[in-house]
Design an enzyme around this catalytic site. Sequence first.
Site, PDB file in Angstrom:
ATOM      1  N   GLU A  51      27.056 -13.694 -48.182  1.00 52.61           N
ATOM      2  CA  GLU A  51      25.535 -14.362 -48.417  1.00 52.61           C
ATOM      3  C   GLU A  51      25.727 -16.006 -48.527  1.00 52.61           C
ATOM      4  OE1 GLU A  51      22.330 -12.355 -50.835  1.00 52.61           O
ATOM      5  OE2 GLU A  51      21.813 -14.545 -51.622  1.00 52.61           O
ATOM      6  N   SER A 110      24.912 -13.294 -55.522  1.00 53.91           N
ATOM      7  CA  SER A 110      25.347 -12.082 -54.859  1.00 53.91           C
ATOM      8  C   SER A 110      26.425 -12.557 -53.817  1.00 53.91           C
ATOM      9  CB  SER A 110      24.196 -11.250 -54.248  1.00 53.91           C
ATOM     10  OG  SER A 110      23.402 -10.646 -55.166  1.00 53.91           O
ATOM     11  N   ARG A 142      17.158 -13.910 -46.347  1.00 54.09           N
ATOM     12  CA  ARG A 142      18.045 -15.061 -46.721  1.00 54.09           C
ATOM     13  C   ARG A 142      18.380 -16.200 -45.655  1.00 54.09           C
ATOM     14  NH1 ARG A 142      16.067 -13.252 -50.246  1.00 54.09           N
ATOM     15  NH2 ARG A 142      17.083 -12.042 -51.781  1.00 54.09           N
TER      16      ARG A 142
HETATM   17  C1  LIG Z   1      23.776 -16.668 -61.194  1.00 46.71           C
HETATM   18  C2  LIG Z   1      23.105 -16.626 -60.123  1.00 46.71           C
HETATM   19  C3  LIG Z   1      22.160 -15.792 -59.595  1.00 46.71           C
HETATM   20  C4  LIG Z   1      21.380 -15.910 -58.314  1.00 46.71           C
HETATM   21  N1  LIG Z   1      20.377 -15.104 -58.048  1.00 46.71           N
HETATM   22  C5  LIG Z   1      19.908 -15.243 -56.729  1.00 46.71           C
HETATM   23  C6  LIG Z   1      18.843 -14.407 -56.279  1.00 46.71           C
HETATM   24  O1  LIG Z   1      18.372 -13.445 -57.293  1.00 46.71           O
HETATM   25  N2  LIG Z   1      18.046 -14.651 -55.356  1.00 46.71           N
HETATM   26  C7  LIG Z   1      18.649 -15.231 -54.376  1.00 46.71           C
HETATM   27  O2  LIG Z   1      18.088 -15.548 -53.299  1.00 46.71           O
HETATM   28  N3  LIG Z   1      19.749 -16.191 -54.662  1.00 46.71           N
HETATM   29  C8  LIG Z   1      20.290 -16.133 -55.924  1.00 46.71           C
HETATM   30  N4  LIG Z   1      21.506 -16.971 -56.041  1.00 46.71           N
HETATM   31  C9  LIG Z   1      21.929 -17.904 -55.058  1.00 46.71           C
HETATM   32  C10 LIG Z   1      21.162 -19.078 -55.089  1.00 46.71           C
HETATM   33  O3  LIG Z   1      20.536 -19.403 -56.418  1.00 46.71           O
HETATM   34  C11 LIG Z   1      20.008 -19.569 -54.096  1.00 46.71           C
HETATM   35  O4  LIG Z   1      20.424 -19.023 -52.809  1.00 46.71           O
HETATM   36  C12 LIG Z   1      19.516 -20.886 -54.219  1.00 46.71           C
HETATM   37  O5  LIG Z   1      18.398 -20.542 -53.154  1.00 46.71           O
HETATM   38  C13 LIG Z   1      20.548 -21.930 -53.549  1.00 46.71           C
HETATM   39  O6  LIG Z   1      19.995 -23.192 -53.857  1.00 46.71           O
HETATM   40  P1  LIG Z   1      20.801 -24.262 -54.229  1.00 46.71           P
HETATM   41  O7  LIG Z   1      19.862 -25.500 -54.423  1.00 46.71           O
HETATM   42  O8  LIG Z   1      21.676 -23.954 -55.206  1.00 46.71           O
HETATM   43  O9  LIG Z   1      21.409 -24.556 -52.759  1.00 46.71           O
HETATM   44  P2  LIG Z   1      22.980 -24.830 -52.310  1.00 46.71           P
HETATM   45  O10 LIG Z   1      23.847 -23.816 -53.003  1.00 46.71           O
HETATM   46  O11 LIG Z   1      23.161 -26.359 -52.900  1.00 46.71           O
HETATM   47  O12 LIG Z   1      23.001 -24.813 -50.884  1.00 46.71           O
HETATM   48  C14 LIG Z   1      22.663 -23.973 -50.013  1.00 46.71           C
HETATM   49  C15 LIG Z   1      22.334 -24.157 -48.600  1.00 46.71           C
HETATM   50  O13 LIG Z   1      21.224 -24.835 -48.688  1.00 46.71           O
HETATM   51  C16 LIG Z   1      21.285 -26.047 -47.958  1.00 46.71           C
HETATM   52  N5  LIG Z   1      20.511 -26.970 -48.569  1.00 46.71           N
HETATM   53  C17 LIG Z   1      20.206 -27.213 -50.249  1.00 46.71           C
HETATM   54  N6  LIG Z   1      19.305 -28.087 -50.220  1.00 46.71           N
HETATM   55  C18 LIG Z   1      18.740 -28.383 -48.900  1.00 46.71           C
HETATM   56  C19 LIG Z   1      17.667 -29.399 -48.530  1.00 46.71           C
HETATM   57  N7  LIG Z   1      16.856 -29.989 -49.353  1.00 46.71           N
HETATM   58  N8  LIG Z   1      17.437 -29.470 -47.113  1.00 46.71           N
HETATM   59  C20 LIG Z   1      18.103 -28.834 -46.260  1.00 46.71           C
HETATM   60  N9  LIG Z   1      19.232 -27.850 -46.724  1.00 46.71           N
HETATM   61  C21 LIG Z   1      19.428 -27.884 -47.989  1.00 46.71           C
HETATM   62  C22 LIG Z   1      22.814 -26.498 -48.226  1.00 46.71           C
HETATM   63  O14 LIG Z   1      23.021 -27.481 -47.273  1.00 46.71           O
HETATM   64  C23 LIG Z   1      23.579 -25.326 -48.249  1.00 46.71           C
HETATM   65  O15 LIG Z   1      23.638 -24.794 -46.653  1.00 46.71           O
HETATM   66  C24 LIG Z   1      21.872 -17.049 -57.319  1.00 46.71           C
HETATM   67  C25 LIG Z   1      22.820 -17.460 -57.678  1.00 46.71           C
HETATM   68  C26 LIG Z   1      23.683 -17.822 -58.922  1.00 46.71           C
HETATM   69  C27 LIG Z   1      24.622 -18.592 -59.365  1.00 46.71           C
END
Ligand SMILES: Cc1cc2nc3c(=O)[nH]c(=O)nc-3n(C[C@H](O)[C@H](O)[C@H](O)COP(=O)(O)OP(=O)(O)OC[C@H]3O[C@@H](n4cnc5c(N)ncnc54)[C@H](O)[C@@H]3O)c2cc1C
Length: 304
Positions: free
Chosen positions: A297, A227, A177
Site C-alpha cells: 500500500e 498498513s 487507495r
Molecule cells: C500510523 C498511521 C496510520 C495510518 N492509517 C491510515 C488509515 O487508516 N487509512 C489510510 O488510508 N491510510 C492510513 N495511513 C497512511 C497515510 O496516512 C495515508 O495514506 C495518507 O493519506 C497519506 O498522506 P500524506 O500526506 O502523508 O502523503 P505522502 O505519504 O506524503 O504521499 C503519498 C503519495 O501522495 C502523493 N501526494 C501527496 N500530496 C500530494 C499532492 N498535494 N498532490 C499530488 N500528490 C500528492 C505523494 O507524491 C505520494 O505519492 C496511516 C499511516 C500511519 C503512519
Amino acid sequence: MTDIETDLIKIINKNNIFKNESMSKHTSFKVGGNADYFVKVEKVEELKNLLEYAKENNVPLTILGNGTNVLVKDGGIRGIVCNIELSNYSIDRKEDGVYITVESGVALPRLANIALNESLTGLEYLSGIPGTVGGAVYMNAGAFGNEMKDVVVSSKYMDRNGNIYEIGLEDHKFEYRKSVFSGTDNIILETTIKLQPGNQDDIKLKMKENLDKRVEKQPLEYPSAGSTFKRKENIIVSKVIDECGLKGFRVGGAAISTKHAGFIINVGGATASDILAVVEHTKEVVKEKCDIDIDLEMIVLGED
Ligand SMILES: Cc1cc2nc3c(=O)[nH]c(=O)nc-3n(C[C@H](O)[C@H](O)[C@H](O)COP(=O)(O)OP(=O)(O)OC[C@H]3O[C@@H](n4cnc5c(N)ncnc54)[C@H](O)[C@@H]3O)c2cc1C
C-alpha cells in the site's frame, strides 16, 4: 553555494530550503537517505515557479505531503523533494450542506478539528489518518468503512506545466487507495469537501472512539507507514500474515508488529533495506503458504 541553491532562493523562502536533507526527518517511518534538496512550498505561486524551474533545468521533482504513506530508500532522492505546505481553508454554508475548501497541505487531523469546532459531521472516521488532504485524495485514504470519496466534491490541481484544472467527484476515479492522481505527476492544490451540520458532542465522541480503536489495535508507539499491504477482496491481509506465523519477524531494525500483523514497524535504527527485506519475506511466505499475492500500500521512493 551551488547553482540550484542560488536559483531556489529566487523562488522559495530561503528558510524553507534544505540541502542534503535526511528523509528520515520527513517520513513517519523515520528512515530514508538524503534528498539533494528538500523544499517546503507555502504558496501556489512558489509551486508554479518551482515546477517551471525543474522542467527547464531537467531537475527531478518529487511531491511529498506528510510522508506517512511512503518509504524512502537508503540512497535517498535525487533532485528536489517538494513538501506541500499549502495550508489555507474557507467554509461556505449552503442549504444542502457545508462546503470546506481546503488546501492540500492541511493535515487531516487538523481538518477534522476544524469540522469539530464548526459542529460538522462527516470526517470523524478519517480524523486519525496522519496524512495531508493532498496525500489523502491521492490515495483515497479511508478508515472504518469511510473513504475520502464520501466527502470530496471537487479538487483543483496543477500539471507540470503550471496549468490549473478543476475536477468534480466522478473525475477523481476513486477506487480502493487509488485515484486519478495515482501514478501521475499532477499536484493537488485544494479540495472541496461537503459535510453536514451535526451535534458537536456526538462528533467529538466518534472522533475519540476512532482514536481509541487505533491506539488499542495499532502499534502507534513505533514509526511506520500505517498498513503496509493493500487489503484484498474478502481477505484480511493482516490475519493471513498472522496465520503464517510472521508476527514479530524481524530484519535489523524492522519487524512485523506483534500487535497488528498488517504493520511493519521501525523498532529502532531500521534502514529502508531492512523494511524492504521484511516486505519481501512476508510476500514470499504468504505466497508459499497461502497462495496469495499481496501488494504494497505504501509508496517506495528514491534509490538504493
Ligand atoms: C500510523 C498511521 C496510520 C495510518 N492509517 C491510515 C488509515 O487508516 N487509512 C489510510 O488510508 N491510510 C492510513 N495511513 C497512511 C497515510 O496516512 C495515508 O495514506 C495518507 O493519506 C497519506 O498522506 P500524506 O500526506 O502523508 O502523503 P505522502 O505519504 O506524503 O504521499 C503519498 C503519495 O501522495 C502523493 N501526494 C501527496 N500530496 C500530494 C499532492 N498535494 N498532490 C499530488 N500528490 C500528492 C505523494 O507524491 C505520494 O505519492 C496511516 C499511516 C500511519 C503512519
